[in-house]
Scaffold this active site. Structure first.
Site, PDB file in Angstrom:
ATOM      1  N   ILE A 171       0.830  -1.219   0.000  1.00 53.37           N
ATOM      2  CA  ILE A 171       0.000   0.000   0.000  1.00 53.37           C
ATOM      3  C   ILE A 171       0.863   1.268   0.000  1.00 53.37           C
ATOM      4  O   ILE A 171       0.406   2.329  -0.404  1.00 53.37           O
ATOM      5  CB  ILE A 171      -0.975  -0.024   1.202  1.00 53.37           C
ATOM      6  CG1 ILE A 171      -2.211   0.816   0.943  1.00 53.37           C
ATOM      7  CG2 ILE A 171      -0.284   0.379   2.503  1.00 53.37           C
ATOM      8  CD1 ILE A 171      -3.343   0.542   1.914  1.00 53.37           C
ATOM      9  N   GLU A 231       6.614  -4.259  11.008  1.00 59.76           N
ATOM     10  CA  GLU A 231       5.433  -3.530  11.485  1.00 59.76           C
ATOM     11  C   GLU A 231       4.188  -4.399  11.487  1.00 59.76           C
ATOM     12  O   GLU A 231       3.262  -4.159  12.260  1.00 59.76           O
ATOM     13  CB  GLU A 231       5.185  -2.294  10.603  1.00 59.76           C
ATOM     14  CG  GLU A 231       6.253  -1.225  10.795  1.00 59.76           C
ATOM     15  CD  GLU A 231       6.089  -0.045   9.856  1.00 59.76           C
ATOM     16  OE1 GLU A 231       5.219  -0.081   8.972  1.00 59.76           O
ATOM     17  OE2 GLU A 231       6.866   0.916  10.016  1.00 59.76           O
ATOM     18  N   HIS A 276       5.822 -11.918   6.054  1.00 65.45           N
ATOM     19  CA  HIS A 276       5.689 -11.477   4.659  1.00 65.45           C
ATOM     20  C   HIS A 276       7.060 -11.200   4.074  1.00 65.45           C
ATOM     21  O   HIS A 276       7.975 -10.758   4.765  1.00 65.45           O
ATOM     22  CB  HIS A 276       4.803 -10.228   4.551  1.00 65.45           C
ATOM     23  CG  HIS A 276       5.240  -9.102   5.448  1.00 65.45           C
ATOM     24  ND1 HIS A 276       4.922  -9.074   6.796  1.00 65.45           N
ATOM     25  CD2 HIS A 276       5.973  -7.998   5.203  1.00 65.45           C
ATOM     26  CE1 HIS A 276       5.440  -7.984   7.330  1.00 65.45           C
ATOM     27  NE2 HIS A 276       6.089  -7.320   6.398  1.00 65.45           N
TER      28      HIS A 276
HETATM   29  P1  AMP Z   1       7.109  -4.624   7.512  1.00 64.34           P
HETATM   30  O1  AMP Z   1       7.581  -3.264   7.941  1.00 64.34           O
HETATM   31  O2  AMP Z   1       8.202  -5.476   6.937  1.00 64.34           O
HETATM   32  O3  AMP Z   1       6.289  -5.303   8.568  1.00 64.34           O
HETATM   33  O4  AMP Z   1       6.169  -4.371   6.269  1.00 64.34           O
HETATM   34  C1  AMP Z   1       4.815  -4.145   6.369  1.00 64.34           C
HETATM   35  C2  AMP Z   1       4.391  -3.619   5.027  1.00 64.34           C
HETATM   36  O5  AMP Z   1       2.994  -3.774   4.896  1.00 64.34           O
HETATM   37  C3  AMP Z   1       4.715  -2.156   4.808  1.00 64.34           C
HETATM   38  O6  AMP Z   1       5.548  -2.032   3.659  1.00 64.34           O
HETATM   39  C4  AMP Z   1       3.335  -1.517   4.591  1.00 64.34           C
HETATM   40  O7  AMP Z   1       3.363  -0.481   3.642  1.00 64.34           O
HETATM   41  C5  AMP Z   1       2.504  -2.693   4.143  1.00 64.34           C
HETATM   42  N1  AMP Z   1       1.075  -2.609   4.396  1.00 64.34           N
HETATM   43  C6  AMP Z   1       0.450  -2.269   5.560  1.00 64.34           C
HETATM   44  N2  AMP Z   1      -0.881  -2.336   5.419  1.00 64.34           N
HETATM   45  C7  AMP Z   1      -1.115  -2.758   4.148  1.00 64.34           C
HETATM   46  C8  AMP Z   1      -2.293  -3.017   3.394  1.00 64.34           C
HETATM   47  N3  AMP Z   1      -3.525  -2.880   3.916  1.00 64.34           N
HETATM   48  N4  AMP Z   1      -2.159  -3.414   2.108  1.00 64.34           N
HETATM   49  C9  AMP Z   1      -0.941  -3.548   1.567  1.00 64.34           C
HETATM   50  N5  AMP Z   1       0.202  -3.329   2.218  1.00 64.34           N
HETATM   51  C10 AMP Z   1       0.128  -2.933   3.493  1.00 64.34           C
END
Ligand code: AMP
Length: 108
Positions: free
Chosen positions: A36, A97, A102
């Site tokens: 996102i 986060e 993932h």
């Molecule tokens: P991390 O910091 O490795 O946990 O990555 C979490 C990722 O999830 C970040 O790059 C966010 O931009 C992404 N993210 C959070 N919410 C969503 C969502 N609803 N759809 C797509 N990506 C998301």
């Protein structure tokens, strides 16, 4: 980290179609969708459909070989990338986060 239960996790909600995503690929075991908040021209995420917090947890409970072969398939056959970065943040202090494992696929 452990305070959020599985059902409340945003990626669990995406798997369960409770919130939308821009899907790239889905099968019975994994889902891939666009980040996102993209930090590259192509920024995709790949998640397994089992309840795993991070890479370390997935190593204990998941099928790494199958997962990484699908990541290659998504990057190269679906997204048509040849050069790309794959990355995962394992733990809060590493920048994680969302506490559902993932992998980021990024390409410019
Ligand atoms: P991390 O910091 O490795 O946990 O990555 C979490 C990722 O999830 C970040 O790059 C966010 O931009 C992404 N993210 C959070 N919410 C969503 C969502 N609803 N759809 C797509 N990506 C998301």
């Amino acid at each position: 980290m452990g305070s959020m239960n599985y059902e409340e996790n945003i990626f669990t909600k995406i798997i369960n179609k409770q919130i939308p995503c821009k899907a790239i690929y889905e099968d019975e075991n994994i889902l891939s969708f666009y980040d996102i908040n993209p930090r590259a021209k192509i920024h995709a995420l790949v998640i397994p459909k089992i309840n795993v917090i991070n890479f370390s947890d997935f190593c204990e409970k998941g099928d790494l070989n199958e997962f990484f072969k699908k990541v290659k398939f998504i990057a190269e056959d679906v997204l048509k990338l040849t050069d790309y970065k794959i990355l995962t943040n394992n733990g809060k202090n590493a920048g994680q986060e969302v506490f559902h494992f993932h992998l980021h696929i990024m390409a410019n």
